[in-house]
Design a protein around this motif. Sequence first.
Motif, PDB file in Angstrom:
ATOM      1  N   ILE A 189       0.974  -1.184   0.246  1.00  0.00           N
ATOM      2  CA  ILE A 189       0.096   0.018   0.070  1.00  0.00           C
ATOM      3  C   ILE A 189       0.921   1.181   0.061  1.00  0.00           C
ATOM      4  N   LYS A 190       0.654   2.155  -0.994  1.00  0.00           N
ATOM      5  CA  LYS A 190       1.472   3.424  -0.964  1.00  0.00           C
ATOM      6  C   LYS A 190       0.981   4.318   0.186  1.00  0.00           C
ATOM      7  N   LYS A 191       1.832   4.866   0.832  1.00  0.00           N
ATOM      8  CA  LYS A 191       1.422   5.781   2.001  1.00  0.00           C
ATOM      9  C   LYS A 191       1.102   7.006   1.464  1.00  0.00           C
ATOM     10  N   ILE A 192       0.111   7.904   2.093  1.00  0.00           N
ATOM     11  CA  ILE A 192      -0.502   9.173   1.658  1.00  0.00           C
ATOM     12  C   ILE A 192       0.698  10.009   2.093  1.00  0.00           C
ATOM     13  N   ARG A 193       1.052  11.181   1.264  1.00  0.00           N
ATOM     14  CA  ARG A 193       2.101  12.014   1.738  1.00  0.00           C
ATOM     15  C   ARG A 193       1.429  13.176   2.252  1.00  0.00           C
ATOM     16  N   ILE A 194       1.901  13.514   3.491  1.00  0.00           N
ATOM     17  CA  ILE A 194       1.246  14.714   4.201  1.00  0.00           C
ATOM     18  C   ILE A 194       2.592  15.428   4.914  1.00  0.00           C
ATOM     19  N   GLY A 195       2.359  16.923   4.563  1.00  0.00           N
ATOM     20  CA  GLY A 195       3.298  17.874   5.153  1.00  0.00           C
ATOM     21  C   GLY A 195       3.131  17.832   6.668  1.00  0.00           C
ATOM     22  N   ILE A 196       4.142  17.992   7.614  1.00  0.00           N
ATOM     23  CA  ILE A 196       4.147  18.233   8.952  1.00  0.00           C
ATOM     24  C   ILE A 196       5.054  19.087   9.504  1.00  0.00           C
ATOM     25  N   SER A 197       4.787  19.732  10.681  1.00  0.00           N
ATOM     26  CA  SER A 197       5.789  20.478  11.178  1.00  0.00           C
ATOM     27  C   SER A 197       6.733  19.343  11.786  1.00  0.00           C
ATOM     28  N   SER A 198       7.939  19.804  11.445  1.00  0.00           N
ATOM     29  CA  SER A 198       9.281  19.119  11.778  1.00  0.00           C
ATOM     30  C   SER A 198       9.246  18.656  13.091  1.00  0.00           C
ATOM     31  N   CYS A 199       8.772  19.642  14.076  1.00  0.00           N
ATOM     32  CA  CYS A 199       9.167  19.093  15.547  1.00  0.00           C
ATOM     33  C   CYS A 199       8.106  18.218  15.883  1.00  0.00           C
ATOM     34  N   LEU A 200       7.127  17.915  15.273  1.00  0.00           N
ATOM     35  CA  LEU A 200       6.181  17.044  15.649  1.00  0.00           C
ATOM     36  C   LEU A 200       6.549  15.626  15.379  1.00  0.00           C
ATOM     37  N   ILE A 201       7.619  15.354  14.577  1.00  0.00           N
ATOM     38  CA  ILE A 201       8.168  13.942  14.398  1.00  0.00           C
ATOM     39  C   ILE A 201       9.748  13.988  15.077  1.00  0.00           C
ATOM     40  N   GLY A 202       9.703  14.835  16.044  1.00  0.00           N
ATOM     41  CA  GLY A 202      10.981  14.652  16.912  1.00  0.00           C
ATOM     42  C   GLY A 202      11.995  15.432  16.506  1.00  0.00           C
ATOM     43  N   GLN A 203      12.059  16.227  15.251  1.00  0.00           N
ATOM     44  CA  GLN A 203      13.351  16.951  15.030  1.00  0.00           C
ATOM     45  C   GLN A 203      13.444  18.116  15.814  1.00  0.00           C
ATOM     46  N   LYS A 204      14.523  18.150  16.642  1.00  0.00           N
ATOM     47  CA  LYS A 204      14.932  19.445  17.274  1.00  0.00           C
ATOM     48  C   LYS A 204      15.233  20.642  16.703  1.00  0.00           C
ATOM     49  N   VAL A 205      14.141  21.430  16.333  1.00  0.00           N
ATOM     50  CA  VAL A 205      14.082  22.599  15.694  1.00  0.00           C
ATOM     51  C   VAL A 205      13.606  23.710  16.204  1.00  0.00           C
ATOM     52  N   ARG A 206      12.935  23.654  17.318  1.00  0.00           N
ATOM     53  CA  ARG A 206      12.139  24.513  18.024  1.00  0.00           C
ATOM     54  C   ARG A 206      13.087  25.758  18.604  1.00  0.00           C
ATOM     55  N   TYR A 207      12.429  26.815  19.022  1.00  0.00           N
ATOM     56  CA  TYR A 207      13.381  27.758  19.468  1.00  0.00           C
ATOM     57  C   TYR A 207      14.006  27.535  20.638  1.00  0.00           C
ATOM     58  N   ASP A 208      13.703  26.694  21.456  1.00  0.00           N
ATOM     59  CA  ASP A 208      14.332  26.221  22.685  1.00  0.00           C
ATOM     60  C   ASP A 208      15.503  24.994  22.679  1.00  0.00           C
ATOM     61  N   GLY A 209      15.451  24.506  21.095  1.00  0.00           N
ATOM     62  CA  GLY A 209      16.291  23.463  20.907  1.00  0.00           C
ATOM     63  C   GLY A 209      15.832  22.141  20.999  1.00  0.00           C
ATOM     64  N   GLY A 210      14.533  22.049  21.276  1.00  0.00           N
ATOM     65  CA  GLY A 210      13.836  20.923  21.509  1.00  0.00           C
ATOM     66  C   GLY A 210      12.897  20.413  20.232  1.00  0.00           C
ATOM     67  N   SER A 211      12.062  19.543  20.726  1.00  0.00           N
ATOM     68  CA  SER A 211      10.982  19.244  19.857  1.00  0.00           C
ATOM     69  C   SER A 211       9.587  18.924  20.658  1.00  0.00           C
ATOM     70  N   LYS A 212       8.624  18.967  19.707  1.00  0.00           N
ATOM     71  CA  LYS A 212       7.526  18.527  20.222  1.00  0.00           C
ATOM     72  C   LYS A 212       6.901  17.065  19.868  1.00  0.00           C
ATOM     73  N   HIS A 213       7.679  16.384  20.082  1.00  0.00           N
ATOM     74  CA  HIS A 213       7.556  14.898  19.196  1.00  0.00           C
ATOM     75  C   HIS A 213       6.243  14.190  19.809  1.00  0.00           C
ATOM     76  N   ASP A 214       5.468  13.906  18.774  1.00  0.00           N
ATOM     77  CA  ASP A 214       4.135  13.425  19.253  1.00  0.00           C
ATOM     78  C   ASP A 214       4.167  11.914  18.528  1.00  0.00           C
ATOM     79  N   ARG A 215       4.428  10.920  19.548  1.00  0.00           N
ATOM     80  CA  ARG A 215       4.493   9.550  19.171  1.00  0.00           C
ATOM     81  C   ARG A 215       3.169   8.945  18.609  1.00  0.00           C
ATOM     82  N   TYR A 216       2.142   9.357  18.703  1.00  0.00           N
ATOM     83  CA  TYR A 216       0.882   8.999  18.070  1.00  0.00           C
ATOM     84  C   TYR A 216       1.249   9.005  16.484  1.00  0.00           C
ATOM     85  N   LEU A 217       1.699  10.117  16.318  1.00  0.00           N
ATOM     86  CA  LEU A 217       2.102  10.539  14.727  1.00  0.00           C
ATOM     87  C   LEU A 217       2.910   9.772  14.155  1.00  0.00           C
ATOM     88  N   THR A 218       3.984   9.704  14.846  1.00  0.00           N
ATOM     89  CA  THR A 218       5.030   8.836  14.315  1.00  0.00           C
ATOM     90  C   THR A 218       4.942   7.216  14.409  1.00  0.00           C
TER      91      THR A 218
END
Length: 120
Positions: free
Chosen positions: A7-36
């Motif tokens: 099955i081909k996955k559906i392509r979705i744009g996402i804020s990088s911080c939600l998938i665990g990338q440490k890109v936020r102003y404080d150097g952290g992320s807002k990783h959402d494990r349900y999403l990933t």
Amino acid sequence: MNLDKDIKKIRIGISSCLIGQKVRYDGGSKHDRYLTETLGNYFDWVPICPEVEIGLGTPRPSLRYERVNGEVRLLQPKTELDLTEKMSKFSEKKINILKKMDIYGYILKSRSPSCGMERV
């Protein structure tokens, strides 16, 4: 035959911080494990972080919108840097790139000055 792999996955744009990338102003992320860990089985994420993509580092001083002479501007209050034009130019280019990527939707970080849709 493994149906999940066929099955081909559906392509979705996402804020990088939600998938665990440490890109936020404080150097952290807002990783959402349900999403990933759950939805990631069905979606092909296209990570986007406008602040990092315009060259801002992490950590960095926070951004906010302010009205200046009747016009809304994207400012970094601590440094008095006005990023309005830089972000506008980036956004125009990025939108054109994303339009060509067969993206079906977006999941954006709330209350983010570059990704949030309200209360930013």
